[in-house]
Design a protein around this motif. Structure first.
Motif, PDB file in Angstrom:
ATOM      1  N   GLN A 271      -0.537   0.322  -9.520  1.00 34.23           N
ATOM      2  CA  GLN A 271      -0.552  -0.019  -8.098  1.00 34.23           C
ATOM      3  C   GLN A 271      -0.974   1.178  -7.253  1.00 34.23           C
ATOM      4  O   GLN A 271      -1.634   1.024  -6.228  1.00 34.23           O
ATOM      5  CB  GLN A 271       0.822  -0.528  -7.663  1.00 34.23           C
ATOM      6  CG  GLN A 271       0.848  -1.095  -6.254  1.00 34.23           C
ATOM      7  CD  GLN A 271       2.195  -1.727  -5.914  1.00 34.23           C
ATOM      8  OE1 GLN A 271       2.910  -2.194  -6.807  1.00 34.23           O
ATOM      9  NE2 GLN A 271       2.560  -1.729  -4.643  1.00 34.23           N
TER      10      GLN A 271
ATOM     11  N   LYS B  62       0.823  -1.216   0.000  1.00 33.62           N
ATOM     12  CA  LYS B  62       0.000   0.000   0.000  1.00 33.62           C
ATOM     13  C   LYS B  62       0.855   1.262   0.000  1.00 33.62           C
ATOM     14  O   LYS B  62       0.443   2.310  -0.508  1.00 33.62           O
ATOM     15  CB  LYS B  62      -0.949   0.001   1.210  1.00 33.62           C
ATOM     16  CG  LYS B  62      -2.125  -0.961   1.069  1.00 33.62           C
ATOM     17  CD  LYS B  62      -3.080  -0.806   2.223  1.00 33.62           C
ATOM     18  CE  LYS B  62      -4.333  -1.658   2.012  1.00 33.62           C
ATOM     19  NZ  LYS B  62      -5.119  -1.203   0.857  1.00 33.62           N
ATOM     20  N   TRP B  63       2.051   1.158   0.558  1.00 34.21           N
ATOM     21  CA  TRP B  63       2.948   2.317   0.625  1.00 34.21           C
ATOM     22  C   TRP B  63       3.939   2.359  -0.536  1.00 34.21           C
ATOM     23  O   TRP B  63       4.287   3.440  -1.023  1.00 34.21           O
ATOM     24  CB  TRP B  63       3.739   2.297   1.932  1.00 34.21           C
ATOM     25  CG  TRP B  63       2.972   2.671   3.149  1.00 34.21           C
ATOM     26  CD1 TRP B  63       2.576   1.847   4.168  1.00 34.21           C
ATOM     27  CD2 TRP B  63       2.501   3.979   3.518  1.00 34.21           C
ATOM     28  NE1 TRP B  63       1.895   2.543   5.130  1.00 34.21           N
ATOM     29  CE2 TRP B  63       1.833   3.860   4.761  1.00 34.21           C
ATOM     30  CE3 TRP B  63       2.577   5.230   2.919  1.00 34.21           C
ATOM     31  CZ2 TRP B  63       1.262   4.947   5.410  1.00 34.21           C
ATOM     32  CZ3 TRP B  63       2.009   6.317   3.559  1.00 34.21           C
ATOM     33  CH2 TRP B  63       1.360   6.172   4.786  1.00 34.21           C
TER      34      TRP B  63
ATOM     35  N   GLN C  87      -3.165  -4.216  -4.133  1.00 35.64           N
ATOM     36  CA  GLN C  87      -3.859  -3.343  -3.188  1.00 35.64           C
ATOM     37  C   GLN C  87      -5.120  -3.999  -2.626  1.00 35.64           C
ATOM     38  O   GLN C  87      -5.831  -3.386  -1.835  1.00 35.64           O
ATOM     39  CB  GLN C  87      -4.255  -2.030  -3.884  1.00 35.64           C
ATOM     40  CG  GLN C  87      -3.082  -1.216  -4.401  1.00 35.64           C
ATOM     41  CD  GLN C  87      -2.384  -0.468  -3.289  1.00 35.64           C
ATOM     42  OE1 GLN C  87      -2.529  -0.784  -2.114  1.00 35.64           O
ATOM     43  NE2 GLN C  87      -1.602   0.534  -3.647  1.00 35.64           N
TER      44      GLN C  87
ATOM     45  N   SER D  70       5.732   0.843  -4.231  1.00 39.00           N
ATOM     46  CA  SER D  70       5.740   0.058  -5.464  1.00 39.00           C
ATOM     47  C   SER D  70       7.153   0.090  -6.027  1.00 39.00           C
ATOM     48  O   SER D  70       7.892   1.062  -5.830  1.00 39.00           O
ATOM     49  CB  SER D  70       4.729   0.597  -6.473  1.00 39.00           C
ATOM     50  OG  SER D  70       4.915   1.971  -6.709  1.00 39.00           O
TER      51      SER D  70
ATOM     52  N   SER E 269       0.676   3.318  -5.348  1.00 39.12           N
ATOM     53  CA  SER E 269       1.298   3.571  -4.047  1.00 39.12           C
ATOM     54  C   SER E 269       1.849   4.995  -3.983  1.00 39.12           C
ATOM     55  O   SER E 269       2.271   5.551  -5.000  1.00 39.12           O
ATOM     56  CB  SER E 269       2.438   2.577  -3.800  1.00 39.12           C
ATOM     57  OG  SER E 269       1.966   1.253  -3.870  1.00 39.12           O
TER      58      SER E 269
ATOM     59  N   LYS F  56       3.009  12.410  -4.827  1.00 37.75           N
ATOM     60  CA  LYS F  56       3.716  11.145  -4.651  1.00 37.75           C
ATOM     61  C   LYS F  56       5.212  11.406  -4.497  1.00 37.75           C
ATOM     62  O   LYS F  56       5.709  12.501  -4.794  1.00 37.75           O
ATOM     63  CB  LYS F  56       3.457  10.219  -5.837  1.00 37.75           C
ATOM     64  CG  LYS F  56       2.018   9.713  -5.914  1.00 37.75           C
ATOM     65  CD  LYS F  56       1.848   8.719  -7.040  1.00 37.75           C
ATOM     66  CE  LYS F  56       0.404   8.260  -7.180  1.00 37.75           C
ATOM     67  NZ  LYS F  56      -0.029   7.440  -6.025  1.00 37.75           N
TER      68      LYS F  56
END
Length: 257
Positions: A154, A75-76, A103, A78, A156, A188
């Motif tokens: 993903q 979740k955090w 996820q 990739s 993340s 991000k």
């Protein structure tokens, strides 16, 4: 989102690969890891992902990643490795979809929103036209773009990429670097190991220069890509020029020892 790397050291087969690496990465940063071959860039990324044993601490929002489950880390974080091989004869759409499955809990089906994320990631990396094709029918550069699309799908907040532009043609190198820069602007954090110094300088907000497992310089491209650092770390003489607020690096000669 804050990633903290504190006094991180790695030894492999009795050899010190990383020596007390410490830095902090925050939301909105696009960090380029630069340095010659063997500097420790790949090892650093793999340690952050908890793929190898290390001393020190890697924490996200003050939670050590070693205390996270695989699903929590996904979740955090990739990750795009250097290796671009895909062992299975599955479709491009399926490969990209694996990013969304990371996820979800085991056996959970994808929602319409997930499928839209997958479609957007394929469009962003210019592989939507290959959606139903087996990934094994694609060229090396096309496979690389598919795997990057999986990384984007993903979703993340922290993206780690090991030589992401390797194998891509110049147009797709530029579009990928712009994609990473855009993702950083949305909040991000992107950390990528890179060899093209001018490309790094044009898109990264920050560079961390490694040599022999240590951080030699950490800051803006203008402060890191100096003639002295290029001479001492890369062993090259280079023409360094500036135009429209950008820095350009043209290697000219190898420093004779």
């Amino acid at each position: 989102m804050t990633l903290n790397v504190r006094d991180l050291s790695v030894s492999l087969r009795g050899e010190d690969i990383l020596n007390q690496i410490s830095f902090e990465a925050k939301s909105g940063e696009f960090i380029g890891l630069i340095g010659p071959n063997g500097a420790g860039k790949t090892t650093l990324l793999r340690a952050i992902m908890n793929f190898i044993t290390y001393h020190g601490e890697v924490a996200i929002e003050d939670v050590p990643t070693v205390k996270m489950t695989h699903h929590e880390r996904a979740k955090w974080l990739s990750y795009l490795p250097q290796e671009r091989d895909v062992a299975w004869p599955v479709s491009v759409e399926t490969i990209v979809g694996l990013g969304r499955h990371m996820q979800r809990s085991a056996f959970a089906s994808l929602s319409p929103a997930d499928h839209q994320v997958i479609a957007d990631a394929m469009a962003q990396m210019d592989v939507a036209k290959f959606a139903k094709k087996s990934v094994q029918e694609l060229s090396g550069g096309e496979k690389a773009r598919v795997l990057i699309a999986r990384l984007l799908a993903q979703g993340s907040p922290l993206i780690l990429a090991d030589e992401p532009v390797s194998g891509l043609d110049p147009a797709h190198q530029l579009s990928l670097m712009q994609c990473f820069a855009d993702l950083a602007q949305t909040g991000k954090t992107v950390i990528a190991s890179l060899h093209d110094l001018s490309l790094s300088a044009h898109r990264c907000t920050r560079l961390i220069m490694l040599e022999k497992g240590r951080i030699i310089a950490d800051g803006t491209p203008q402060t890191v890509l100096t003639a002295e650092n290029l001479r001492n770390v890369y062993k090259i003489e280079a023409d360094i020029s500036h135009k429209d607020g950008r820095i350009y690096i043209q290697p000219e000669a190898v420093v004779q020892s």
